[in-house]
Design a protein around this motif. Structure first.
Motif, PDB file in Angstrom:
ATOM      1  N   LYS A 304     -62.255  41.538   3.106  1.00 22.26           N
ATOM      2  CA  LYS A 304     -62.654  41.752   4.501  1.00 22.26           C
ATOM      3  C   LYS A 304     -62.492  43.214   4.899  1.00 22.26           C
ATOM      4  CE  LYS A 304     -61.752  37.084   6.249  1.00 22.26           C
ATOM      5  NZ  LYS A 304     -60.966  36.261   7.212  1.00 22.26           N
ATOM      6  N   ARG A 305     -61.449  43.828   4.412  1.00 24.72           N
ATOM      7  CA  ARG A 305     -61.214  45.233   4.749  1.00 24.72           C
ATOM      8  C   ARG A 305     -62.324  46.107   4.192  1.00 24.72           C
ATOM      9  NH1 ARG A 305     -55.365  46.970   3.258  1.00 24.72           N
ATOM     10  NH2 ARG A 305     -54.899  45.694   5.077  1.00 24.72           N
ATOM     11  N   LEU A 306     -62.774  45.803   2.968  1.00 23.67           N
ATOM     12  CA  LEU A 306     -63.886  46.551   2.381  1.00 23.67           C
ATOM     13  C   LEU A 306     -65.166  46.342   3.178  1.00 23.67           C
ATOM     14  CD1 LEU A 306     -65.142  48.278   0.141  1.00 23.67           C
ATOM     15  CD2 LEU A 306     -65.391  46.194  -1.226  1.00 23.67           C
ATOM     16  N   ARG A 307     -65.436  45.107   3.564  1.00 17.76           N
ATOM     17  CA  ARG A 307     -66.648  44.821   4.347  1.00 17.76           C
ATOM     18  C   ARG A 307     -66.638  45.581   5.670  1.00 17.76           C
ATOM     19  NH1 ARG A 307     -71.219  42.980   2.369  1.00 17.76           N
ATOM     20  NH2 ARG A 307     -71.756  42.738   4.567  1.00 17.76           N
ATOM     21  N   SER A 308     -65.459  45.707   6.268  1.00 18.28           N
ATOM     22  CA  SER A 308     -65.386  46.362   7.575  1.00 18.28           C
ATOM     23  C   SER A 308     -65.751  47.837   7.504  1.00 18.28           C
ATOM     24  CB  SER A 308     -63.985  46.199   8.166  1.00 18.28           C
ATOM     25  OG  SER A 308     -63.050  47.005   7.459  1.00 18.28           O
ATOM     26  N   CYS A 374     -58.971  55.282   2.763  1.00 20.64           N
ATOM     27  CA  CYS A 374     -58.701  53.959   3.338  1.00 20.64           C
ATOM     28  C   CYS A 374     -57.774  53.171   2.405  1.00 20.64           C
ATOM     29  CB  CYS A 374     -60.005  53.201   3.570  1.00 20.64           C
ATOM     30  SG  CYS A 374     -60.751  52.551   2.074  1.00 20.64           S
ATOM     31  N   PRO A 375     -57.147  52.100   2.892  1.00 20.98           N
ATOM     32  CA  PRO A 375     -56.151  51.367   2.098  1.00 20.98           C
ATOM     33  C   PRO A 375     -56.725  50.281   1.189  1.00 20.98           C
ATOM     34  CG  PRO A 375     -56.136  50.557   4.340  1.00 20.98           C
ATOM     35  CD  PRO A 375     -57.131  51.682   4.319  1.00 20.98           C
ATOM     36  N   VAL A 376     -58.046  50.189   1.048  1.00 21.13           N
ATOM     37  CA  VAL A 376     -58.629  49.182   0.152  1.00 21.13           C
ATOM     38  C   VAL A 376     -58.172  49.473  -1.278  1.00 21.13           C
ATOM     39  CG1 VAL A 376     -60.767  48.248  -0.795  1.00 21.13           C
ATOM     40  CG2 VAL A 376     -60.608  48.788   1.644  1.00 21.13           C
TER      41      VAL A 376
END
Length: 851
Positions: A304-308, A374-376
């Motif tokens: 989800k974090r990557l998609r965002s 980013c933290p991904v």
């Protein structure tokens, strides 16, 4: 209290920063050349960074002489550049100059006019594209200073909605709310304020992350059937499209990719990773692209974090956090780095370079906020189990890099990669030459901000250490820390260099500093644990070497409790417990309690530690456990055979060693163990067959001569023993120590004539025997050999040996005398110096003063 801005330089930042006064010309007044009056002079094809820098300088000149209209006209020029990122960058710089000038305005009226100009310039840019957090914050600052607090609040909230982590934004909102308390609106400070406020309130709601943008995964592969399924299974839920370029797989890679719905493009390998990578990009149809290799796995929690990220359209690329697991058998060793892996899908974003391909040079890295860390998380498993293949791969890589060099490429990044490959091959002198060349080019071309530069500095320091240039390594590491503060790995390297120099106090200080600093940021390409468990383990091993068990215990208990998955911490922990008298079986149970279960890798570590400490039965148990899980592990079988050999179970040792296949990399060692077991156990017929195998698997002729001499002794032959060459004596020493360790004194005594009959000088023969006597605890015999050397001609090594015997016997005063005499003979001896220090420490303050 003033608001804090994002990225506005202060007058003291550096040469050329905002607030520098223009040169004074003539008779005391400020004079400048007339500024161009028309926009036609702007070269719209000029590079984005150069364009912005030129407009900034013009802004400084105009503001210095209060030419506000000419300053405002520069915003029109900024809007004319053909590239949107160049326009944005120029506007940001102009706004920063205006805000900086406002702090030095001669009057409130002048400051107000500057804030009006800044607000208008920022709002004009935002009316074109409202999703710009930096500009929203700057416009909010200007309106705050104009006391249009509601409008400023709307802009700050809009910036926060897009980028909650924007520097100073939270503080700005807090300060605004403080000002709003008790505020009663009055007459605007300037006639333009109501209009500016209305424009701000109108555009603020439009500043929303984009929706429904797509993300594609691009890959290049060849024969990746083992790793590819895990990679695709993790990434597929996060992407809308998968593009796989296959460069000649002969396994099931293509079929696996298609099972995951990938579009597969098959093309021959051209010798260039960039060619293949760019092909995958050219087939992508999504708004954004992420690229991965088959041995890289997206963290499941980060889908989800990557998609965002796709909604953050003010960015052009993202760095992800890459954790590369290293070593063998999943020991928990890892390195983290920031890897730029997500990009907007634009036709001019393409890779360059045959190997270690790069794309960052195509991106607007000069523009603030365009690239984000980013933290991904992505886990990289490509280095696991690859130790034996690494050198061959590096040789292939060197060929590609040298081909690129022959084509005229002479960049800092190329030399960095050449140095890296030489390091893998162990050619540290060549590596150092390449790293030094890379560093020189980095400085010449002003490339210090490139993301590989921290790794370059660290590898250069490592190469200096490996070449024995230890003081230089410490100095260069310190220089690196000034440029990359918080890069703990450099401090760790300083500790290693200090320890090699024999400066234990400095090493301890460096490692303690590592613990204070913690792990370095991922953007530096840092080793995981360099600021946590690694320095604690290093300190514990140092204390163990000094016999200081309690400080070592506290450090190792912490490591095992807090980081049980880092398996290299197990060895010193077990060593400490064994030296404290704990039972090996109890130790294994304690380790299992911490870890939950014992993997094959843990059993192997336990076996190795027990073996080194002479707990052979316990070692045997652990190696048998490894073989139950991994019956084809030749390394574990060889270790088991050695443990049996040291228990005088010669036939069993030979049998285990014989099970290792001739083509296995451990076949040579297995053949030596089998021969030892056959001869020591009296199986002379089997020894003859094992001799033939030793020749077959590549045991050297000199070493086979050692076994032939031993076989001759065991068979009772009366012919003269062979005179062994010096090159054969290391193996003979190992065999003698094996028999001594197994307390096979008869076999040991029978083999010693072979040493005496060798070409090794008598002085060195005594050193061999004395060292093994000391290691196995036979102190009188060790002392006898070193005393014989001293009787003939004292030297530092024999005196150090006697000092060690005395120390082990508890005769600290005698040990100090011997060590002092050794240091007098060889002032450069770190061993003698360390013995003197230990003796002083053991004898208390009075002895310390004498030492």
């Amino acid at each position: 209290m003033a608001l804090r801005l994002t990225g506005i330089p202060t007058p003291d930042d550096s040469t050329g920063s905002a607030g520098d006064a223009p040169a004074r010309l003539g008779g005391g007044g400020l004079r400048i050349a007339a500024a161009p009056q028309t926009a036609a002079a702007v070269p719209v094809s000029e590079s984005g960074s150069g364009f912005g820098a030129r407009l900034r300088e013009q802004a400084r000149l105009q503001l210095a002489v209060n030419q506000l209209d000419r300053y405002k006209a520069l915003f029109d020029r900024a809007a004319e550049h053909e590239d949107s990122h160049a326009r944005y960058h120029a506007r940001v710089l102009l706004i920063e100059e205006g805000l900086s000038a406002s702090s030095k305005a001669a009057s409130t009226t002048q400051a107000t006019q500057l804030f009006v100009a800044v607000a208008d310039g920022a709002l004009r840019a935002l009316e074109e594209e409202p999703r710009e957090p930096v500009l929203l914050n700057y416009a909010g600052v200007a309106l705050y200073e104009l006391w249009s607090l509601d409008a400023a609040r709307a802009l700050f909230k809009a910036a926060q909605r897009l980028d909650p982590a924007l520097p100073h934004l939270t503080a700005n909102l807090r300060e605004l709310e403080r000002r709003r308390k008790g505020y009663r609106p009055g007459k605007p400070l300037h006639a333009s304020v109501p209009g500016l406020s209305a424009r701000a309130r109108k555009l603020a709601p439009k500043a929303q992350p984009a929706r429904n943008l797509t993300l594609g995964l691009c890959m290049i592969v060849k024969d990746e059937e083992e790793m590819l399924p895990k990679c695709l299974a993790a990434a597929a839920p996060a992407v809308d499209e998968i593009i796989v370029v296959d460069t000649g797989s002969t396994d099931h890679t293509v079929e696996i990719a298609r099972e995951f719905g990938a579009k597969v493009i098959e093309q021959p390998w051209t010798g260039s990773f960039s060619d293949a990578r760019n092909t995958s990009f050219e087939h992508a149809t999504t708004d954004w692209i992420i690229y991965l290799d088959a041995d890289e796995v997206l963290a499941g929690d980060d889908v989800k974090r990557l998609r965002s990220l796709t909604g953050r359209v003010w960015r052009e690329a993202f760095y992800l956090v890459m954790t590369s697991f290293t070593g063998e058998g999943g020991t928990g060793e890892a390195v983290t780095n920031s890897a730029m892996r997500v990009f907007r899908n634009r036709p001019h974003y393409r890779f360059e370079g045959r190997l270690h391909e790069q794309i960052a040079q195509q991106l607007p890295t000069y523009a603030v906020g365009r690239i984000e860390h980013c933290p991904v998380r992505v886990d990289h498993y490509g280095y696991l189990g690859a130790v034996r293949d690494a050198k061959e791969k590096s040789r292939r890589n060197l060929e590609l890099l040298k081909a690129q060099q022959s084509e005229g490429t002479d960049t800092a990044f190329l030399h960095f990669n050449l140095g890296t490959e030489y390091s893998v091959l162990g050619d540290y002198r060549s590596a150092l030459t390449e790293f030094e060349r890379s560093w020189d080019l980095v400085k010449v071309h002003g490339e210090l901000e490139n993301d590989y530069v921290p790794a370059l500095v660290y590898r250069l320091v490592t190469a200096l250490r490996s070449c024995g240039r230890l003081h230089e390594a410490i100095t260069r590491a310190q220089d690196g820390l000034e440029r990359f503060p918080g890069f703990t790995d450099l401090v760790y390297s300083q500790a290693q260099a200090a320890l090699t120099l024999g400066e234990e106090i400095d090493a301890i200080s460096y490692w303690e500093r590592c613990i204070e600093m913690g792990d370095a940021p991922a953007r530096y390409g840092a080793a995981v644990g360099a600021g946590t468990y690694r320095p604690r383990i290093a300190l514990a091993e140092l204390y163990l070497g000094r016999g200081e068990l309690e400080p070592a215990r506290a450090l190792l208990d912490w490591c095992l409790a807090e980081h049980p998955d880092f398996l290299p911490g197990i060895d010193p922990y077990v060593s400490l417990q064994l030296r404290s008298g704990a039972d090996p079986a109890v130790i294994a149970e304690q380790v299992e309690e911490h870890l939950g279960s014992l993997s094959a890798a843990v059993h192997f570590i336990l076996g190795g530690t027990f073996y080194r400490h002479g707990a052979m039965a316990a070692a045997e148990t652990q190696f048998q456990a490894v073989l139950r899980a991994r019956p084809n592990s030749a390394q574990s079988r060889v270790q088991l055979a050695e443990a049996l050999l040291h228990q005088r179970r010669y036939a069993e040792a030979a049998s285990e060693a014989a099970r290792v296949a001739d083509e296995d990399p451990y076949a040579g060692l297995a053949a030596r163990i089998e021969l030892s077991g056959r001869i020591a156990g009296g199986d002379l017929g089997g020894a003859a067959e094992a001799s033939a195998r030793a020749a077959r698997v590549g045991v050297s002729a000199a070493e086979r001569e050692v076994f032939a001499g031993w076989l001759q002794i065991a068979g009772g032959a009366e012919e003269p023993l062979p005179s062994l060459p010096v090159v054969a004596t290391p193996l003979l020493g190992v065999l003698l120590e094996t028999l001594l360790r197994a307390h096979d004194f008869e076999g040991f005594e029978r083999l010693i004539p072979l040493l005496h009959n060798s070409a090794l000088p008598e002085r060195e023969q005594r050193e061999v025997l004395a060292s093994m006597y000391l290691d196995q605890g036979f102190l009188p015999q060790a002392a006898q050999e070193w005393m014989a050397v001293c009787a003939a001609q004292p030297d530092a090594r024999s005196l150090i040996g006697l000092a060690r015997v005395a120390e082990r016997s508890g005769q600290i005063a005698d040990a100090a005398v011997f060590a002092g005499e050794a240091l007098a003979l060889d002032p450069a001896s770190t061993a003698a110096r360390e013995l003197v220090r230990r003796c002083a420490h053991a004898s208390g303050p009075e002895m310390a003063l004498t030492a």
